[in-house]
Scaffold this active site. Structure first.
Site, short mmCIF file in Angstrom:
data_model
loop_
_atom_site.label_atom_id
_atom_site.label_comp_id
_atom_site.label_asym_id
_atom_site.label_seq_id
_atom_site.Cartn_x
_atom_site.Cartn_y
_atom_site.Cartn_z
N GLY A 58 -8.07 -1.24 -33.15
CA GLY A 58 -6.79 -1.29 -33.02
C GLY A 58 -5.95 -1.45 -34.33
CB ALA A 59 -7.09 -0.86 -37.47
CG ASN A 60 -3.02 2.40 -33.83
OD1 ASN A 60 -3.77 1.76 -33.34
ND2 ASN A 60 -1.88 2.73 -33.38
N GLY B 198 0.72 -2.93 -35.90
CA GLY B 198 0.78 -4.36 -35.69
C GLY B 198 -0.12 -5.17 -36.55
N GLY C 75 -3.69 -5.29 -36.49
CA GLY C 75 -4.85 -4.64 -36.60
C GLY C 75 -4.51 -3.89 -38.10
CB SER D 177 -3.72 -15.01 -26.89
OG SER D 177 -2.53 -15.38 -26.47
CE1 TYR E 292 -2.94 -10.96 -23.79
CE2 TYR E 292 -1.99 -13.18 -23.76
CZ TYR E 292 -2.34 -12.29 -24.44
OH TYR E 292 -2.49 -12.21 -25.91
#
Length: 297
Positions: free
Chosen positions: A21-23, A25, A27, A150, A175
């Site tokens: 998820g590094a694309n 925010g 990440g 979280s 969640y």
């Protein structure tokens, strides 16, 4: 140490990091920080166009950075297997595996394999991805697996009789279950890594503004808006959990400010439920059964 920042991160030259998820925010900021400290960084992303844009931004921030892309859809066990296979072909070791990607308080939905979307993406997807890459992580002395949880884990409990929320669905409850699962996974993985040179740690960003919060109920967004911090600050706990030599296996890092919503990263505590060893072991067994992935530890 107080006010720990990117400047406190040790040089990462020669180390290999894979960040899911590094694309965007958190990440993206984690990947960018690792690249700025000299690491070879693989952006494991679902959307390659967005990943390319993120890589270009990192290169503008750190000219000459070693950044590459790997397509990965954590909602698909087939994609996870394919991505891990490609990474295993490309890399003989992984020093840092950072399980960052996730979804938050989404409407009811399922992954491509029929798992509840939040539990399937946030926990089962990363469980399978880690298991398929763990031999490459074990090959790197001093390596770490970092999983992002979280504050919301405190709202969760593992409902073994309804893991996929088929009988009753709550966006917040699902969640919380997935984020609690992240910690249960980390603590059980650390126990299984005993005797190796690899450790498992966890982190949480506090209240950080990002695309992840787009499904959060407006009343909650309003309540916590005054405590939110930037994504750059929100990524610091993950970075510290990954590279600070003072952080040990099984530690959980989060913001040290009010209610752990903001502030510089430090060791924090997690809920009593997260430390239930029987639940950790049972979840591990169930996760192996659901994903078909058995760890080499």
């Amino acid at each position: 140490m107080t006010n720990w920042t990117v400047a406190n991160a040790p040089d990462q030259t020669g180390r290999v990091a894979v960040v899911t998820g590094a694309n965007t925010g958190l990440g993206y900021e984690t990947a960018a920080a690792l690249a700025s400290r000299g690491a070879r960084v693989v952006l494991a992303v679902r959307n390659l166009d967005k990943g390319k844009a993120a890589a270009d931004l990192i290169l503008r921030r750190t000219p000459g950075a070693d950044v590459s892309l790997q397509e990965l859809d954590l909602t698909s066990l087939a994609s996870i297997e394919e991505a891990a296979g490609q990474l295993r072909a490309d890399l003989d070791r992984i020093d840092l595996l950072i399980n960052n990607a996730g979804v938050m308080m989404t409407p009811k939905g399922t992954t491509k394999d029929g798992f509840e979307l939040q539990f399937g993406t946030n926990h089962l997807g990363h469980f399978a991805f880690t298991g398929r890459l763990l031999d490459r992580v074990l090959a790197a002395p001093g390596s770490r697996v970092v999983t992002v949880s979280s504050i919301g884990h405190r709202l969760g409990r593992i409902r073994f009789d309804d893991l996929q929320s088929e009988r009753r669905y709550s966006r917040i409850g699902a969640y919380g279950q997935s984020k609690l699962a992240n910690l249960l996974f980390t603590y059980e993985l650390q126990r299984r890594l005993a005797g190796t040179e690899t450790t498992a740690t966890a982190a949480h960003p506090g209240g950080s503004s990002s695309e992840l919060s787009r499904y959060v109920p407006s009343v909650l967004q309003l309540a916590f808006s005054s405590l939110e911090q930037s994504t750059e600050m929100g990524a610091l706990p993950t970075l510290r959990a990954a590279v600070d030599p003072a952080v040990t296996g099984g530690e959980y890092v989060g913001p040290g400010g009010p209610f752990e919503m903001r502030g510089y990263p430090e060791a924090v505590s997690s809920s009593r439920r997260s430390h239930d060893v029987a639940v950790q072991r049972r979840l591990w067994t169930v996760s192996e059964q659901l994903t078909g992935v058995v760890f080499p530890v």
